[in-house]
Design a protein around this motif. Structure first.
Motif, PDB file in Angstrom:
ATOM      1  N   SER A 190      68.626   3.999  47.836  1.00 61.18           N
ATOM      2  CA  SER A 190      68.028   2.762  47.344  1.00 61.18           C
ATOM      3  C   SER A 190      66.609   3.000  46.835  1.00 61.18           C
ATOM      4  O   SER A 190      65.983   4.013  47.149  1.00 61.18           O
ATOM      5  N   PRO A 196      70.149  -3.747  53.642  1.00 55.60           N
ATOM      6  CA  PRO A 196      70.242  -3.861  52.177  1.00 55.60           C
ATOM      7  C   PRO A 196      70.226  -2.514  51.459  1.00 55.60           C
ATOM      8  O   PRO A 196      70.747  -2.390  50.353  1.00 55.60           O
ATOM      9  N   PHE A 232      72.842  -1.239  48.469  1.00 53.85           N
ATOM     10  CA  PHE A 232      72.498  -0.614  47.188  1.00 53.85           C
ATOM     11  C   PHE A 232      73.289   0.682  47.006  1.00 53.85           C
ATOM     12  O   PHE A 232      73.855   0.940  45.932  1.00 53.85           O
ATOM     13  N   GLY A 277      76.743   0.014  46.110  1.00 53.58           N
ATOM     14  CA  GLY A 277      76.844  -0.308  44.686  1.00 53.58           C
ATOM     15  C   GLY A 277      76.883   0.941  43.824  1.00 53.58           C
ATOM     16  O   GLY A 277      77.661   1.035  42.866  1.00 53.58           O
ATOM     17  N   LEU A 320      74.582  -7.214  41.388  1.00 58.75           N
ATOM     18  CA  LEU A 320      73.994  -7.807  42.587  1.00 58.75           C
ATOM     19  C   LEU A 320      73.638  -6.731  43.604  1.00 58.75           C
ATOM     20  O   LEU A 320      72.550  -6.736  44.190  1.00 58.75           O
ATOM     21  N   CYS A 321      74.567  -5.809  43.833  1.00 53.35           N
ATOM     22  CA  CYS A 321      74.329  -4.739  44.813  1.00 53.35           C
ATOM     23  C   CYS A 321      73.175  -3.838  44.397  1.00 53.35           C
ATOM     24  O   CYS A 321      72.447  -3.314  45.245  1.00 53.35           O
ATOM     25  N   ARG A 339      69.905  -8.598  47.125  1.00 46.28           N
ATOM     26  CA  ARG A 339      71.239  -8.015  47.292  1.00 46.28           C
ATOM     27  C   ARG A 339      72.069  -8.841  48.278  1.00 46.28           C
ATOM     28  O   ARG A 339      71.513  -9.415  49.223  1.00 46.28           O
TER      29      ARG A 339
END
Length: 713
Positions: free
Chosen positions: A181, A195, A199, A202, A248-249, A257
């Motif tokens: 991330s 979060p 990420f 994603g 979004l991710c 997120r």
């Protein structure tokens, strides 16, 4: 895919009979084991050299504790462990399927439906991870195994408590660049929470859907920069719902997120997992690969029991078989040389026949698309060895043993195996291109056979820490550094136009990113544009860049695209400096661009020895030996072999050369002044630390060597 046990492998670990090797890396080996009850397990064993480091052992103990806290059908459960053993080990339930990384590499991207199901189940796994108060911190394709009934999340080696500050140094990044991330990439010492895993999920799902990481590949610095500042590359994803989910991710702000709970309950509502049923979620070719892998595992023969307390000096059953084979060779008339070949090469007591011919291996493309570079390397290497053999004070003669992989990643492993299995081969030069190098790096590393690359330069070569790799050239990304410096020295005051051609994929992305970074650091941010891979008419893009008032032009991509841009710039009347990097030094650029190629400047990792005074003796010897001028990479191969010979002679004792492992260490610590550049390496991973970048300019319809590229403004 499993491989056979080596004679040096243990017969059992922690009550697990070892059946095969599942993989090996710089830190340890993963075995396929079977418990007394017959259950299969993946047994991860840490090498003794790392087990002796208190920090590493503490990290491994933390991995065991973290993995035991997670209970999810989509996370591989721990079945046993002993982090305090002399050789620390961790056993988990065995999943016979390939990793997501392997499946996508072999079979291509997954369909949108498969990606949705994958996301739903991994979100459920992460929900359990986070509920246990942990953050995985390394969610990536290699850490997801595929099974017919769903994926399995593995490897909690760097998992931490969600409220724990994992990084004490503000410059230390923990995780895998390209799948971590922005908050991990910035490494500011703040806690990394759930979060961050979203990420990374994603990134993983984007990879599954497109077959490529959303922030490209390359050096860690480039990946970290793009993760923080660039938008992800989601080109090719047509499903609107999946595209929305990924965006979004992959939001830069953790607060934007979705949570893992929302992912599973709201955003991935399709393809629910049937109660007690089997989910048909993977393409047929991947399911077939899982079935084949499962059949292979079930077909493994049982191993006769061996006492767990066998003294170290007593050879195991596999070792006895090897020794028995050696005795058979002797009785058949194999003699001393055959017996010596069967004994450990690093054993100082090994008997060596005086007629033994030690060798340098060469793996190259000698018949494929890049055979010109491969053949040039073979000729340069052969010339260096012939000159060595002509010395009067040499400790022994050397031969060059070549294998042709045709530049194919599919053929490369078999070619590497031939050289690895030849006990006389002390090191290997090659392979020629990035695809073949990436296909064999781990294989050579497991055998601890030094691999010296002079032409492969992709940044994937530097993403993992290998023990025997020696990169004898600057990587492709570093070739972009002198571009910005050159422009500054030209005194052009207007902004530079920077065009990234998506047909150049990772190579173009790396060139554009590093050029942008350098120009910004020099206070001259470029005017960037991107050409999608399917763009037919590039005139509007060029016109827009010229309207912006650019005074110079940098192209990031391959030769055919550069030729198209060169013609368009001439049509538009632009005559400012035009630059590109090594991939454009290709006959296709000259042929397709015609007169429009004149004046273009390129950076490269090789020289033209015919134009370098220091290389005059080499050029003359090459012409005498082969009746032609040396091509690109001939001199680089010549230098690399002489570097190898320098360390080989230095490490030779009593007429015996150093073993492969010792030689790898000597090469990484070496320095050498060659005719092409000054060689030096980072001892920890064998990465090239010198400069070694040159400039070439198109003049009179050909590429002319200009000299060393500037390293300072």
């Amino acid at each position: 895919m499993s491989g056979p046990l080596l004679p040096t492998d243990p017969a059992s670990i922690g009550g697990h009979r070892l059946l095969a090797r599942l993989g090996a890396g710089g830190m340890g080996v993963v075995y396929l084991g079977r418990t007394e009850a017959g259950a299969l397990a993946a047994v991860k064993v840490i090498q003794a050299e790392y087990a002796d480091e208190p920090d590493f052992r503490a990290r491994f103990r933390r991995e065991v504790e973290a993995a035991r806290r997670v209970t999810s059908p989509w996370a591989v459960p721990v079945t046993g462990a002993d982090p305090d053993a002399a050789a620390p080990w961790l056993a988990t339930a065995f999943v016979p399927g390939p990793s997501l990384q392997e499946a996508v590499a072999r079979h291509g991207p997954l369909p949108a439906r498969s990606v949705r199901v994958l996301g739903r189940m991994l979100a459920a796994a992460l929900r359990e991870v986070h509920a246990a108060g942990l953050v995985h911190r390394d969610v990536k394709p290699a850490n997801v195994l595929l099974a017919v009934d769903g994926p399995r999340l593995i490897d909690f080696g760097i998992a931490r408590a969600a409220d724990e500050t994992a990084i004490t140094s503000t410059d230390l990044v923990i995780g895998t660049p390209g799948f971590l991330s922005p908050e991990q990439a910035e490494a500011r010492g703040a806690p990394v929470g759930p979060p961050s895993d979203i990420f990374s999920l994603g990134c993983l799902l984007a990879y599954a859907a497109t077959g490529r990481p959303p922030f490209g590949s390359g050096t860690a610095d480039a990946l970290l920069y793009r993760t923080v500042h660039d938008e992800p590359d989601l080109e090719g994803i047509e499903a609107v719902d999946l595209l929305t989910l990924l965006r979004l991710c992959l939001a830069k702000d953790p607060a934007d997120r979705p949570t893992d709970e929302r992912l599973g309950a709201e955003l991935l509502v399709e393809d629910a997992i049937p109660e007690g049923g089997q989910l048909d979620w993977l393409p047929e070719d991947v399911v077939r690969a899982i079935a084949d892998r499962s059949a292979e595992m079930l077909a493994l023969p049982d191993i006769e029991p061996t006492a767990a307390g066998t003294p170290p000096e007593a050879p195991g059953r596999r070792r006895l078989l090897v020794l028995a084979s050696g005795a058979a060779v002797l009785m058949a008339g194999g003699g001393v040389a055959a017996w010596a070949a069967l004994r450990g090469e690093d054993d100082p007591g090994t008997a060596v026949a005086t007629t033994r011919h030690w060798a340098l291996g060469l793996q190259a493309d000698l018949s494929g698309a890049q055979k010109t570079a491969g053949q040039a390397q073979e000729r340069g290497a052969r010339l260096a060895i012939e000159q060595y053999n002509s010395r009067k004070n040499k400790p022994f003669e050397l031969t060059l043993k070549t294998v042709d992989d045709g530049g194919s990643a599919g053929r490369a492993p078999a070619a590497a195996k031939k050289l690895i299995q030849d006990a006389d081969v002390l090191a290997v030069l090659g392979p020629t291109n990035d695809e073949t190098a990436n296909a064999v790096l781990a294989t050579y590393d497991e055998a601890l056979l030094p691999l010296m690359c002079v032409s492969a330069g992709g940044l994937l070569l530097s993403q993992q820490q290998y023990r025997s790799f020696v990169h004898c050239r600057p990587s492709d990304s570093l070739l972009a550094i002198p571009v910005a410096i050159y422009l500054m020295k030209q005194g052009v005051t207007q902004r530079a136009g920077l065009l990234q051609d998506r047909t150049g994929r990772t190579y173009a992305q790396e060139t554009a990113s590093i050029t942008t970074l350098m120009l910004r650091r020099l206070g001259r941010p470029p005017y960037p544009r991107v050409i999608p891979a399917d763009t037919g008419d590039i005139e509007p893009v060029i016109a827009d860049m010229l309207r912006a008032g650019i005074g110079s032009f940098v192209y990031a991509g391959y030769a055919p695209g550069a030729a198209r841009v060169a013609r368009e710039l001439v049509t538009a009347g632009f005559d400012g400096p035009r630059l590109a990097s090594q991939a454009v030094i290709d006959p296709a650029f000259l042929a397709q661009a015609g007169d429009a190629a004149e004046g273009w400047v390129m950076t490269a990792s090789f020289i033209d020895p015919s134009a370098v005074p220091e290389a005059a003796a080499f050029t003359a010897a090459f012409r005498k030996r082969y009746g032609a001028a040396p091509g690109y990479y001939a001199a680089e191969a010549y230098d690399t072999v002489n570097l190898f010979l320098q360390e080989l002679v230095k490490g030779t004792k009593s007429g015996r050369p150093p073993g492969r492992k010792e030689l790898a260490g000597l090469l990484r610590k070496s320095t050498y002044k060659g005719i092409t550049k000054q060689f030096s390496f980072r001892a920890t991973d064998g990465q090239f630390t010198g400069w070694g970048i040159s400039l070439h300019r198109v003049e009179g319809g050909r590429f002319r060597f200009v000299g060393e590229a500037p390293s300072k403004v």
